[in-house]
Design a protein around this motif. Structure first.
Motif, PDB file in Angstrom:
ATOM      1  N   LYS A  68     -63.580  -8.132 -12.885  1.00  0.00           N
ATOM      2  CA  LYS A  68     -62.734  -8.614 -13.976  1.00  0.00           C
ATOM      3  C   LYS A  68     -62.801  -7.716 -15.205  1.00  0.00           C
ATOM      4  N   THR A  69     -63.878  -6.964 -15.336  1.00  0.00           N
ATOM      5  CA  THR A  69     -64.045  -6.110 -16.520  1.00  0.00           C
ATOM      6  C   THR A  69     -63.426  -4.727 -16.336  1.00  0.00           C
ATOM      7  N   LEU A  70     -62.877  -4.455 -15.146  1.00  0.00           N
ATOM      8  CA  LEU A  70     -62.383  -3.114 -14.839  1.00  0.00           C
ATOM      9  C   LEU A  70     -60.861  -3.068 -14.835  1.00  0.00           C
ATOM     10  N   PRO A  71     -60.284  -1.910 -15.201  1.00  0.00           N
ATOM     11  CA  PRO A  71     -58.817  -1.763 -15.138  1.00  0.00           C
ATOM     12  C   PRO A  71     -58.329  -1.766 -13.695  1.00  0.00           C
ATOM     13  N   ILE A  72     -57.076  -2.105 -13.501  1.00  0.00           N
ATOM     14  CA  ILE A  72     -56.527  -2.266 -12.154  1.00  0.00           C
ATOM     15  C   ILE A  72     -56.108  -0.927 -11.545  1.00  0.00           C
ATOM     16  N   THR A  73     -55.453  -0.065 -12.291  1.00  0.00           N
ATOM     17  CA  THR A  73     -54.817   1.114 -11.697  1.00  0.00           C
ATOM     18  C   THR A  73     -55.419   2.451 -12.130  1.00  0.00           C
ATOM     19  N   THR A  74     -56.233   2.472 -13.151  1.00  0.00           N
ATOM     20  CA  THR A  74     -56.748   3.750 -13.646  1.00  0.00           C
ATOM     21  C   THR A  74     -57.576   4.453 -12.574  1.00  0.00           C
ATOM     22  N   ALA A  75     -57.327   5.748 -12.371  1.00  0.00           N
ATOM     23  CA  ALA A  75     -58.107   6.515 -11.395  1.00  0.00           C
ATOM     24  C   ALA A  75     -59.507   6.776 -11.928  1.00  0.00           C
ATOM     25  N   VAL A  76     -60.456   6.925 -11.015  1.00  0.00           N
ATOM     26  CA  VAL A  76     -61.849   7.159 -11.396  1.00  0.00           C
ATOM     27  C   VAL A  76     -62.065   8.647 -11.627  1.00  0.00           C
ATOM     28  N   THR A  77     -62.547   9.018 -12.813  1.00  0.00           N
ATOM     29  CA  THR A  77     -62.894  10.404 -13.126  1.00  0.00           C
ATOM     30  C   THR A  77     -64.366  10.625 -12.790  1.00  0.00           C
ATOM     31  N   PRO A  78     -64.819  11.888 -12.712  1.00  0.00           N
ATOM     32  CA  PRO A  78     -66.243  12.132 -12.420  1.00  0.00           C
ATOM     33  C   PRO A  78     -67.175  11.414 -13.396  1.00  0.00           C
ATOM     34  N   LEU A  79     -66.804  11.418 -14.701  1.00  0.00           N
ATOM     35  CA  LEU A  79     -67.654  10.756 -15.687  1.00  0.00           C
ATOM     36  C   LEU A  79     -67.633   9.241 -15.503  1.00  0.00           C
ATOM     37  N   SER A  80     -66.444   8.681 -15.336  1.00  0.00           N
ATOM     38  CA  SER A  80     -66.365   7.235 -15.178  1.00  0.00           C
ATOM     39  C   SER A  80     -66.951   6.784 -13.844  1.00  0.00           C
ATOM     40  N   ARG A  81     -66.930   7.685 -12.833  1.00  0.00           N
ATOM     41  CA  ARG A  81     -67.529   7.343 -11.546  1.00  0.00           C
ATOM     42  C   ARG A  81     -69.033   7.117 -11.691  1.00  0.00           C
ATOM     43  N   ARG A  82     -69.681   7.989 -12.448  1.00  0.00           N
ATOM     44  CA  ARG A  82     -71.121   7.840 -12.669  1.00  0.00           C
ATOM     45  C   ARG A  82     -71.400   6.549 -13.430  1.00  0.00           C
ATOM     46  N   GLN A  83     -70.607   6.264 -14.443  1.00  0.00           N
ATOM     47  CA  GLN A  83     -70.783   5.020 -15.194  1.00  0.00           C
ATOM     48  C   GLN A  83     -70.563   3.806 -14.295  1.00  0.00           C
ATOM     49  N   LEU A  84     -69.586   3.915 -13.405  1.00  0.00           N
ATOM     50  CA  LEU A  84     -69.284   2.817 -12.504  1.00  0.00           C
ATOM     51  C   LEU A  84     -70.428   2.579 -11.512  1.00  0.00           C
ATOM     52  N   GLU A  85     -71.025   3.679 -11.033  1.00  0.00           N
ATOM     53  CA  GLU A  85     -72.163   3.542 -10.126  1.00  0.00           C
ATOM     54  C   GLU A  85     -73.324   2.821 -10.810  1.00  0.00           C
ATOM     55  N   LEU A  86     -73.540   3.118 -12.079  1.00  0.00           N
ATOM     56  CA  LEU A  86     -74.602   2.438 -12.820  1.00  0.00           C
ATOM     57  C   LEU A  86     -74.289   0.946 -12.972  1.00  0.00           C
ATOM     58  N   GLN A  87     -73.023   0.620 -13.219  1.00  0.00           N
ATOM     59  CA  GLN A  87     -72.627  -0.787 -13.313  1.00  0.00           C
ATOM     60  C   GLN A  87     -72.839  -1.500 -11.979  1.00  0.00           C
ATOM     61  N   ILE A  88     -72.523  -0.804 -10.894  1.00  0.00           N
ATOM     62  CA  ILE A  88     -72.714  -1.403  -9.567  1.00  0.00           C
ATOM     63  C   ILE A  88     -74.193  -1.640  -9.300  1.00  0.00           C
ATOM     64  N   GLN A  89     -75.027  -0.687  -9.651  1.00  0.00           N
ATOM     65  CA  GLN A  89     -76.462  -0.851  -9.454  1.00  0.00           C
ATOM     66  C   GLN A  89     -76.989  -2.020 -10.265  1.00  0.00           C
ATOM     67  N   ARG A  90     -76.500  -2.178 -11.494  1.00  0.00           N
ATOM     68  CA  ARG A  90     -76.929  -3.315 -12.310  1.00  0.00           C
ATOM     69  C   ARG A  90     -76.494  -4.633 -11.675  1.00  0.00           C
ATOM     70  N   ALA A  91     -75.287  -4.633 -11.092  1.00  0.00           N
ATOM     71  CA  ALA A  91     -74.812  -5.849 -10.429  1.00  0.00           C
ATOM     72  C   ALA A  91     -75.682  -6.194  -9.232  1.00  0.00           C
ATOM     73  N   VAL A  92     -76.074  -5.167  -8.470  1.00  0.00           N
ATOM     74  CA  VAL A  92     -76.921  -5.390  -7.303  1.00  0.00           C
ATOM     75  C   VAL A  92     -78.290  -5.920  -7.722  1.00  0.00           C
ATOM     76  N   LEU A  93     -78.848  -5.346  -8.771  1.00  0.00           N
ATOM     77  CA  LEU A  93     -80.145  -5.822  -9.251  1.00  0.00           C
ATOM     78  C   LEU A  93     -80.042  -7.251  -9.766  1.00  0.00           C
ATOM     79  N   GLY A  94     -78.889  -7.587 -10.351  1.00  0.00           N
ATOM     80  CA  GLY A  94     -78.679  -8.978 -10.759  1.00  0.00           C
ATOM     81  C   GLY A  94     -78.658  -9.916  -9.574  1.00  0.00           C
ATOM     82  N   VAL A  95     -78.052  -9.455  -8.478  1.00  0.00           N
ATOM     83  CA  VAL A  95     -78.067 -10.248  -7.242  1.00  0.00           C
ATOM     84  C   VAL A  95     -79.491 -10.422  -6.744  1.00  0.00           C
ATOM     85  N   SER A  96     -80.283  -9.352  -6.790  1.00  0.00           N
ATOM     86  CA  SER A  96     -81.656  -9.431  -6.288  1.00  0.00           C
ATOM     87  C   SER A  96     -82.482 -10.442  -7.071  1.00  0.00           C
TER      88      SER A  96
END
Length: 291
Positions: A68-96
């Motif tokens: 819900k916090t992410l844009p729908i159509t914007t393409a992922v750039t190398p910089l935003s990809r790294r930021q996105l990976e960190l967000q995903i890792q935080r989400a996974v740790l929240g699940v744990s």
């Protein structure tokens, strides 16, 4: 009667498989007491299933919130990809953090059940008036152990770090024109595919808690001549199904004094009590010579 067919097949054993008949625990409640391996499997099954359900729900909730916090159509750039990976890792740790307390909470009553089953096994050997017969004994001897909980949390935390890396790698491999939401969906799919691993961890640690309680309960009795025996589904050295591994064949029937570790000749190591490996069905049983 609402009992899973696979569990009834396990209780029935090979004889029932050949006859085509399947026992019912409501009609034949003593069957579970006859086969300690099947009984242990029945004890552990709800824990594994419950953890898998909790895992799915936690993953769905965490990644739905992130999406819900992410844009729908914007393409992922190398910089935003790294930021996105960190967000995903935080989400996974929240699940744990949501998942880790659940196995420990579910494992605690299983230790009490281990003591209760041990009492039935001792009665079958003709042992009465033990410390386990007193009111509150199952809770006192089984419910106070915390080693299995700690092991479960440490192991599960390690597995979840692997899950987080796996999810991030899947996200980074997304198509160059993928949107952030597409990347998150790939990561969530990677986690949902870990159900079997989650169940394996839960069932293995449930077995550890169950057998730990039984081992410690036998030590609490202090009955002269009482020993412990490693048992699997083996008769006269012949495995009764294809789930019996080489280490179980080597250790089945091994008798040791209470408190003394078993020998695993396949790995040349000592084992305090089952399980000896993931999904090990072995059970430690009370043993009295001549009974």
């Amino acid at each position: 009667h609402g009992i899973r067919a696979a569990h009834l097949d396990a209780l029935a054993g090979p004889a029932a498989a050949h006859s085509g008949r399947r026992p019912c625990l409501v009609c034949v409640p003593s069957v579970a007491m006859v086969d300690p391996i099947a009984r242990g499997e029945l004890r552990k099954a709800p824990i594994g299933q419950g953890i898998v359900t909790a895992h799915r729900n936690a993953v769905d909730a965490a990644f739905a919130s992130l999406r819900k916090t992410l844009p729908i159509t914007t393409a992922v750039t190398p910089l935003s990809r790294r930021q996105l990976e960190l967000q995903i890792q935080r989400a996974v740790l929240g699940v744990s953090r949501k998942i880790l307390p659940s196995p420990a909470e579910r494992t605690a009553p299983l230790r009490v059940t281990g003591i209760q089953d041990l009492r039935h096994d001792l009665l079958r050997l003709g042992v009465t008036n033990t410390v386990l017969d007193h009111p509150g004994a199952p809770e006192r001897h089984g419910g106070s152990f915390t080693d299995a909980e700690r092991k479960l949390q440490v192991r599960a935390a390690g597995r979840w770090r692997v899950f987080a890396t796996h999810a991030a790698q899947n996200a980074s491999r997304a198509a160059p024109d993928a949107s952030p939401r597409d990347v998150v969906d790939l990561a969530a799919a990677a986690l949902r595919g870990q159900d079997s691993r989650i169940e394996r961890i839960a069932r293995t640690e449930a077995s550890r808690a169950y057998n730990q309680a039984r081992s410690t309960g036998m030590a609490a009795i202090r009955l002269p001549g009482l020993q412990q025996q490693w048992q699997e589904r083996i008769v006269n050295g012949v495995p009764l199904d294809n789930r019996v591994a080489a280490d179980s064949i080597a250790m089945h029937g091994q008798v040791k004094p209470v408190g003394v570790s078993f020998d695993d000749p396949t790995r040349r190591r000592k084992v305090v009590h089952p399980p000896n490996r993931p999904r090990d069905r072995s059970v430690v049983m009370p043993y009295l010579h001549g009974r």
